[in-house]
Design a protein around this motif. Structure first.
Motif, short mmCIF file in Angstrom:
data_model
loop_
_atom_site.label_atom_id
_atom_site.label_comp_id
_atom_site.label_asym_id
_atom_site.label_seq_id
_atom_site.Cartn_x
_atom_site.Cartn_y
_atom_site.Cartn_z
N SER A 45 0.72 -1.11 0.05
CA SER A 45 -0.18 -0.01 0.06
C SER A 45 0.91 1.17 -0.02
O SER A 45 0.64 2.27 -0.39
N GLU A 46 2.00 1.15 0.55
CA GLU A 46 3.04 2.27 0.81
C GLU A 46 3.69 2.61 -0.74
O GLU A 46 3.68 3.59 -1.18
N ARG A 47 3.85 1.41 -1.26
CA ARG A 47 4.48 1.36 -2.46
C ARG A 47 3.80 2.11 -3.65
O ARG A 47 4.27 2.99 -4.36
N TYR A 48 2.42 1.54 -3.75
CA TYR A 48 1.81 1.93 -4.74
C TYR A 48 0.61 3.15 -4.33
O TYR A 48 -0.19 3.53 -4.95
N GLU A 49 0.99 3.69 -3.01
CA GLU A 49 0.32 4.79 -2.48
C GLU A 49 -1.25 4.77 -2.73
O GLU A 49 -1.81 5.52 -3.31
N VAL A 50 -1.90 3.74 -2.21
CA VAL A 50 -3.18 3.23 -2.11
C VAL A 50 -3.69 2.61 -0.44
O VAL A 50 -2.78 2.44 0.14
N ALA A 51 -4.80 2.69 -0.44
CA ALA A 51 -5.29 2.08 0.67
C ALA A 51 -4.99 0.43 0.85
O ALA A 51 -5.03 -0.08 -0.04
N ARG A 52 -4.88 -0.03 2.15
CA ARG A 52 -4.59 -1.48 2.24
C ARG A 52 -5.63 -2.29 1.49
O ARG A 52 -5.62 -3.40 1.33
#
Length: 251
Positions: free
Chosen positions: A53-60
């Motif tokens: 989620s941090e890598r792709y900047e999206v919610a878990r």
């Protein structure tokens, strides 16, 4: 419409992107993870949901949905508390060849674990479907199917006791039932087969070792011997994430 020159023939057209071009966020993440899977290779653990989620900047939850679909498609598999890259699906031919032959052709080791071997009077429904006589003794052989010790399916076979009267004493449950029939002088002549997608029952999911929500491929087979007499009725569940089926068609 322009198609990518490097697109695989079996891939979804334009990688599944809708004509209006608006791609659901989870699907874009799924595509990225799918590429990561190719880089990592079979058996490699993938990063945690938090890392992805941090890598792709999206919610878990977006990552979770993407991973859920990749697991259902057989690209990933759960292992303990983590997720790893799955191997290629097993290709099983739709033919009178046995499960053993199909698995061995792909360099895997087939196996089976006996669940039950019992006999009972043939019920009306089984008699009507197979041509067996209502009330005659039949065997029910139920086994978990293995490939390299991984549970991949569940098979139930019904056959008249009169055809194989010593099945409970002579047959090795871990071996090929078709090989056993061949040693008894029984040959296969023809079969009718039907395939459908189902969800496993709680009992079946427990035996196969999968979550109940995992789609299964269910094959029904009614076989006859070389003289056209009823031989066996088989119900086989295959994990949808681990199997595909092939058939060669002639003109």
């Amino acid at each position: 419409m322009d198609y990518p020159k490097d697109q695989a023939p079996g891939a979804p057209v334009r990688s599944g992107i809708p004509e209006h071009g608006r791609v659901p966020k989870y699907y874009a993440v799924k595509a990225e993870i799918d590429r990561l899977v190719d880089e990592l290779g079979e058996g490699a653990p993938i990063p945690t949901e938090r890392d992805l989620s941090e890598r792709y900047e999206v919610a878990r939850e977006t990552v979770r949905q993407a991973l859920r679909e990749l697991v259902l498609e057989g690209r990933l598999r759960r292992q303990g508390r983590g997720t790893v890259v799955a191997g290629p699906k097993l290709e099983q031919p739709l033919s009178l060849a046995s499960y053993t032959e199909g698995v061995r052709r792909q360099g895997r080791t087939p196996g089976r674990t006996l669940v039950t071997l019992e006999r009972f009077p043939c019920p009306d429904a089984l008699a009507a479907e197979t041509g067996l006589t209502r009330g005659e003794p039949v065997w029910h052989l139920e086994r978990v199917l293995l490939a390299d010790d991984e549970r991949v399916g569940l098979e139930s076979t019904y056959i008249a006791v009169d055809r194989v009267p010593r099945l409970d004493g002579e047959f090795d449950p871990d071996s090929s039932f078709y090989d056993y029939l061949g040693r008894q002088g029984i040959g296969f002549g023809s079969a009718d087969e039907r395939i459908e997608t189902v969800l496993a029952t709680p009992r079946e999911a427990l035996l196969i070792g999968t979550p109940p929500a995992l789609p299964m491929l269910l094959i029904h087979r009614v076989s006859r011997d070389t003289e056209g007499h009823p031989l066996e009725r088989v119900r086989t569940l295959y994990r949808g994430d681990r199997f595909s089926f092939t058939v060669r068609l002639g003109g």
